[in-house]
Enzyme design. Structure first.
Site, PDB file in Angstrom:
ATOM      1  CD  GLN A 138      -9.318 -19.355   0.525  1.00 16.39           C
ATOM      2  OE1 GLN A 138      -9.513 -18.547   0.310  1.00 16.39           O
ATOM      3  NE2 GLN A 138      -9.833 -20.073   1.521  1.00 16.39           N
ATOM      4  CB  SER A 139     -11.892 -18.769  -6.823  1.00 11.62           C
ATOM      5  OG  SER A 139     -11.905 -17.849  -7.842  1.00 11.62           O
ATOM      6  CG  ASN A 140      -7.707 -14.360  -5.248  1.00 14.73           C
ATOM      7  OD1 ASN A 140      -7.797 -14.206  -3.961  1.00 14.73           O
ATOM      8  ND2 ASN A 140      -6.704 -14.531  -5.902  1.00 14.73           N
ATOM      9  CB  CYS A 142     -15.378 -17.228  -6.671  1.00 14.16           C
ATOM     10  SG  CYS A 142     -15.210 -18.630  -7.947  1.00 14.16           S
TER      11      CYS A 142
END
Length: 418
Positions: A138-140, A142
């Protein structure tokens, strides 16, 4: 002399002209502080300024840092607002204000866009046709990279870390993943164990494969946190300076922010020390430990030849809790309570843990914070809340079916949706 070797000279010459022009305008513009060139020109504010490439002129107090970027892309909506934040149970005389970097844009909301303005400009300058970056499932960062890449007509390859049980399954369309997949990012999944063994070399492995296919990839580090990305929050300090100059009744004693990859805190700490702010900067780390980040930030500021020791310009506190992107029931209830009492929604991975740690420290050490004016930087990441929906379901506001009388007459001119 080759064309390549003349680029640094041309870059320095353009920067010199920009600085001379900015210095000449200091004190006569609406937004510029004396001696601080305005970040946003009138041309940027005009139609077509958004997503435009523009020459970069650093703040005058940062002109000795090296290397400096030549250009930047306008990807975010700046300046982001600052307003007072009525948090509960503060020490006597303490004020907390909040800078809303969660409002830096819809798809790009959060701190990542400031770094990407410089990193994407470098990618385009190097002739890249695609970018690669790495992060959690859930990387912001990325998600922001995927959107920024599409804005600039670049392909985006994401290496996302997930659990061993889920690495062979469709990752779904929740939160950041939904945006990434809608804009056409290429997603490669790896397990946490594989990531632990290989680390950032995963991006190099994918880069090699893309080069063999004739592509021109550009690798963006985790969180956009390298010395180039650090300029994003050096610029944010210039922005804060200008906002304070326009509201001279507020002077901040402290800046507080979550720390997840190091680039944001490096820029804030370095900029604060060099600029007129000279505030004390506090970072609440949500992964790894404070000593790791002292070392990492040291590498970033050494990369700009700053001459500072990270221990002298930032105070690191541990707010990791159960681990990165993991929350206790108490932390999630805290996020819910802050939203219900102040209207500010914090993400559970970064800002939620930082504010939770800040208020715990204020409660345990009230004398340390008594009478101080604190600026908290909200770094966004709200799409990550969707990944916590099941854990938050028992905490969220209630609902009910509307109680209607047996016969409610319909009025003409209303209810035309069906």
């Amino acid at each position: 002399m080759t064309v390549t070797s003349t680029l640094p000279l041309l870059c320095r010459f353009r920067r010199h002209l920009s600085l001379v022009a900015a210095a000449g305008m200091a004190g006569v513009t609406a937004t510029g502080m004396a001696g601080v060139p305005a970040t946003f020109s009138s041309a940027t504010a005009q139609i077509g300024g958004f997503l435009s490439k523009k020459p970069y002129a650093p703040p005058l107090w940062a002109t000795h840092l090296s290397p400096m970027p030549c250009h930047t892309f306008s990807l975010g909506h700046f300046p982001t607002p600052i307003h007072k934040w009525n948090l509960p149970n503060l020490p006597e005389g303490t004020e907390v204000w909040i800078k809303r970097d969660d409002l830096s844009g819809m798809q790009l909301s959060g701190n990542k866009v400031r770094k990407l303005e410089f990193l994407m400009a470098d990618a385009v300058a190097q002739g890249a046709d695609c970018v690669i970056t790495v992060g959690g499932i859930q990387s912001n960062h990325c998600r922001a990279t995927a959107v920024a890449a599409k804005y600039l007509n670049l392909d985006c390859y994401l290496i996302l870390r997930t659990s061993k049980l889920l690495v062979d399954k469709d990752p779904g369309l929740v939160g950041n993943l939904l945006v990434e997949r809608l804009v056409g990012a290429h997603v490669d999944l790896v397990s946490k164990e594989e990531y632990g063994k290989i680390g950032s070399a995963l991006a190099d492995l994918l880069k090699k494969r893309l080069l063999e296919e004739g592509r021109k990839p550009y690798v963006i580090p985790v969180g956009g946190s390298n010395s180039l990305g650090t300029w994003g929050y050096i610029e944010a300090i210039r922005e804060i300076e200008q906002q304070i100059q326009q509201s001279s009744d507020v002077q901040f004693d402290d800046i507080v922010v979550a720390c997840g990859s190091g680039g944001t805190i490096a820029g804030l700490a370095l900029g604060s020390r060099l600029s007129s702010l000279n505030t004390k900067v506090h970072a609440f780390s949500v992964c790894d430990d404070p000593e790791y980040f002292y070392d990492y930030v040291q590498g970033l500021i050494d990369g700009l030849n700053s001459g500072f020791d990270s221990h002298d310009i930032v105070s690191m506190e541990n707010a990791k809790g159960l681990g990165y992107a993991m929350n206790t029931a108490e932390e999630l209830k805290f996020v819910k309570d802050i939203a219900a009492s102040t209207g500010i929604v914090l993400d559970p991975v970064y800002s939620g843990k930082a504010v939770y740690g800040l208020l715990k420290d204020m409660a345990g050490n009230p004398a340390k914070w008594k009478g101080r004016k604190v600026l908290f930087i909200h770094t966004g990441g709200l799409l990550g809340l969707y990944d916590k929906a099941d854990q938050l379901s028992s905490l969220a506001g209630s609902w009910r079916r509307m109680d209607l009388e047996d016969s409610v007459p319909r009025k003409d001119g209303t209810g035309k949706m069906f």
